[in-house]
Design a protein around this motif. Structure first.
Motif: not given
Length: 448
Positions: A229, A311, A313, A323, A333, A335
């Protein structure tokens, strides 16, 4: 021009720098404690140019484990936007907390805060306890400020209870002509890069490395599909390069055709415009997340043959539910940051029933920073500098980042009088090629 600045700009040798006096004050981008309430009750635009000031601040003393760096260039990170809006809490609270630990830490609790968590420059003074660094060394600065006498630090610098973000949770940061830095924050500057190119790397480059490559992150492997992203942002642009350099498939999501064009310059494998899928800047809610996720998932599978293994993020509230939904069965994910909000909402069924993982990541320890910088030194990764401002316009640079009107990293020249300085290995620079070194440089856009 004070004698130290004159000596530095004249490339004076270390013995000259050692006997040249350090000024009693220096110019810095800073906040004032008296301004903390200025945005109280404001529900609209909290323009950071109202709180950020460029002007003189006193030169602090050094602790035994610290060095004084003459900052040639720095870069803007989103944490300076948070500081300047005094959200989610005023960073002066961090300075008070640090000051209460006593000793040299008490210096940080002042009615002003010099902000900034990136820097490249020259060491001009070293504390009595510094062993491995000398006056005259050219360095970049890791933003991770740790206590090396704390046990957790020796397992992973990011796990120590006294770990702080320099220039955000501490004073005397990098958006200034000088910065006070612990020796445990120092990394040799890549010789083929300019001051501003080197300065744009540490915070975002190191963070992306830990998130994707390190054993403390997602441990990306060859062939992994990685959804990124904000792929032209400060973190995202480094992530795209690391995925491709490590044999993965980079799927970058952007919010405009302008950003998509710049992402092509980074060689991103798949480029998706979130507007084509109806994805905006707010949390879409549970039902809408599933609808939007199915559409985006179909597009990713059509291009790569599967769902994202990882992912990436840092956007937060606006994307986190997507996500978790989009990650492959058994996927990850990873983050950090959360520039659109810290309160994330997601459907836990898609996490637990599909055996997915969520990894929280923050900064990078010193070993990870050195490993990351080695990739830049060898020409495997490139800086993501897009715009350059002088220090007296640093508030405008922060405003650009606040509005998300930038791509990559926004650089700030501090002591360096112009861009393009600081290169000591022209041969490597020529071998890599200037166009490859600066794939995101662009024409200035209005700050607004």
């Amino acid at each position: 021009m004070d004698p130290m600045t004159e000596a530095l700009l004249g490339d004076a040798p270390a013995e000259v720098l050692e006997r040249t006096p350090v000024p009693d004050e220096y110019t810095a981008l800073h906040l004032r404690a008296e301004d903390v309430g200025m945005f109280s009750g404001v529900t609209g635009d909290k323009d950071v140019r109202a709180s950020l000031r460029v002007g003189p601040v006193p030169m602090p003393d050094l602790a035994p484990d610290e060095v004084l760096v003459a900052v040639m260039a720095s870069a803007v990170n989103y944490n300076t936007v948070w500081s300047a809006m005094f959200e989610p809490v005023p960073t002066f609270e961090f300075l008070k907390r640090l000051g209460r630990t006593g000793g040299h830490a008490a210096r940080h609790d002042r009615p002003y805060q010099v902000v900034g968590s990136d820097a490249a420059g020259v060491i001009v003074r070293v504390g009595d306890g510094v062993r491995r660094w000398r006056v005259g060394d050219r360095v970049v600065v890791s933003p991770v400020h740790v206590d090396d006498q704390e046990s957790g630090t020796h397992d992973d610098g990011m796990l120590g209870a006294e770990m702080r973000a320099w220039g955000f949770e501490t004073n005397f940061g990098g958006l200034a002509r000088y910065g006070v830095v612990r020796a445990s924050q120092l990394i040799p500057k890549p010789a083929h890069l300019t001051w501003e190119e080197a300065a744009c790397i540490p915070l975002c480059g190191g963070t992306a490395y830990r998130m994707l490559v390190s054993q403390n992150g997602a441990r990306m492997k060859q062939g992994d599909t990685v959804l990124i992203w904000g792929a032209t942002g400060g973190l995202g642009a480094f992530a795209v390069q690391m995925v491709r350099n490590g044999g993965g498939i980079a799927v970058g999501v952007v919010g405009s055709s302008r950003k998509a064009e710049r992402l092509r310059a980074l060689g991103c494998d798949v480029i998706l415009d979130r507007n084509d899928f109806g994805i905006g800047g707010d949390d879409p809610g549970p039902e809408e997340t599933i609808r939007l996720g199915k559409g985006l998932g179909r597009a990713i599978r059509a291009e790569t043959g599967g769902d994202p293994d990882i992912v990436f993020d840092y956007v937060g509230r606006a994307t986190f539910g997507l996500s978790v939904f989009l990650a492959a069965r058994g996927g990850t994910v990873v983050t950090c940051g959360s520039s659109t909000g810290y309160q994330h909402r997601y459907d836990n069924r898609y996490l637990w029933m599909n055996l997915k993982r969520v990894i929280g990541s923050h900064g990078a320890n010193l070993r990870e920073q050195w490993e990351c910088m080695r990739l830049f030194e060898r020409g495997r990764l490139m800086p993501t500098l897009s715009r350059i401002y002088p220090l007296d316009e640093a508030a405008e640079a922060v405003r650009l980042v606040q509005r998300n009107a930038h791509i990559g990293k926004v650089g700030v020249l501090c002591m360096a009088p112009e861009s393009g300085l600081g290169v000591t290995d022209e041969r490597l620079r020529d071998r890599i090629g200037p166009d490859r070194l600066n794939p995101l440089l662009e024409t200035p856009v209005p700050v607004g």
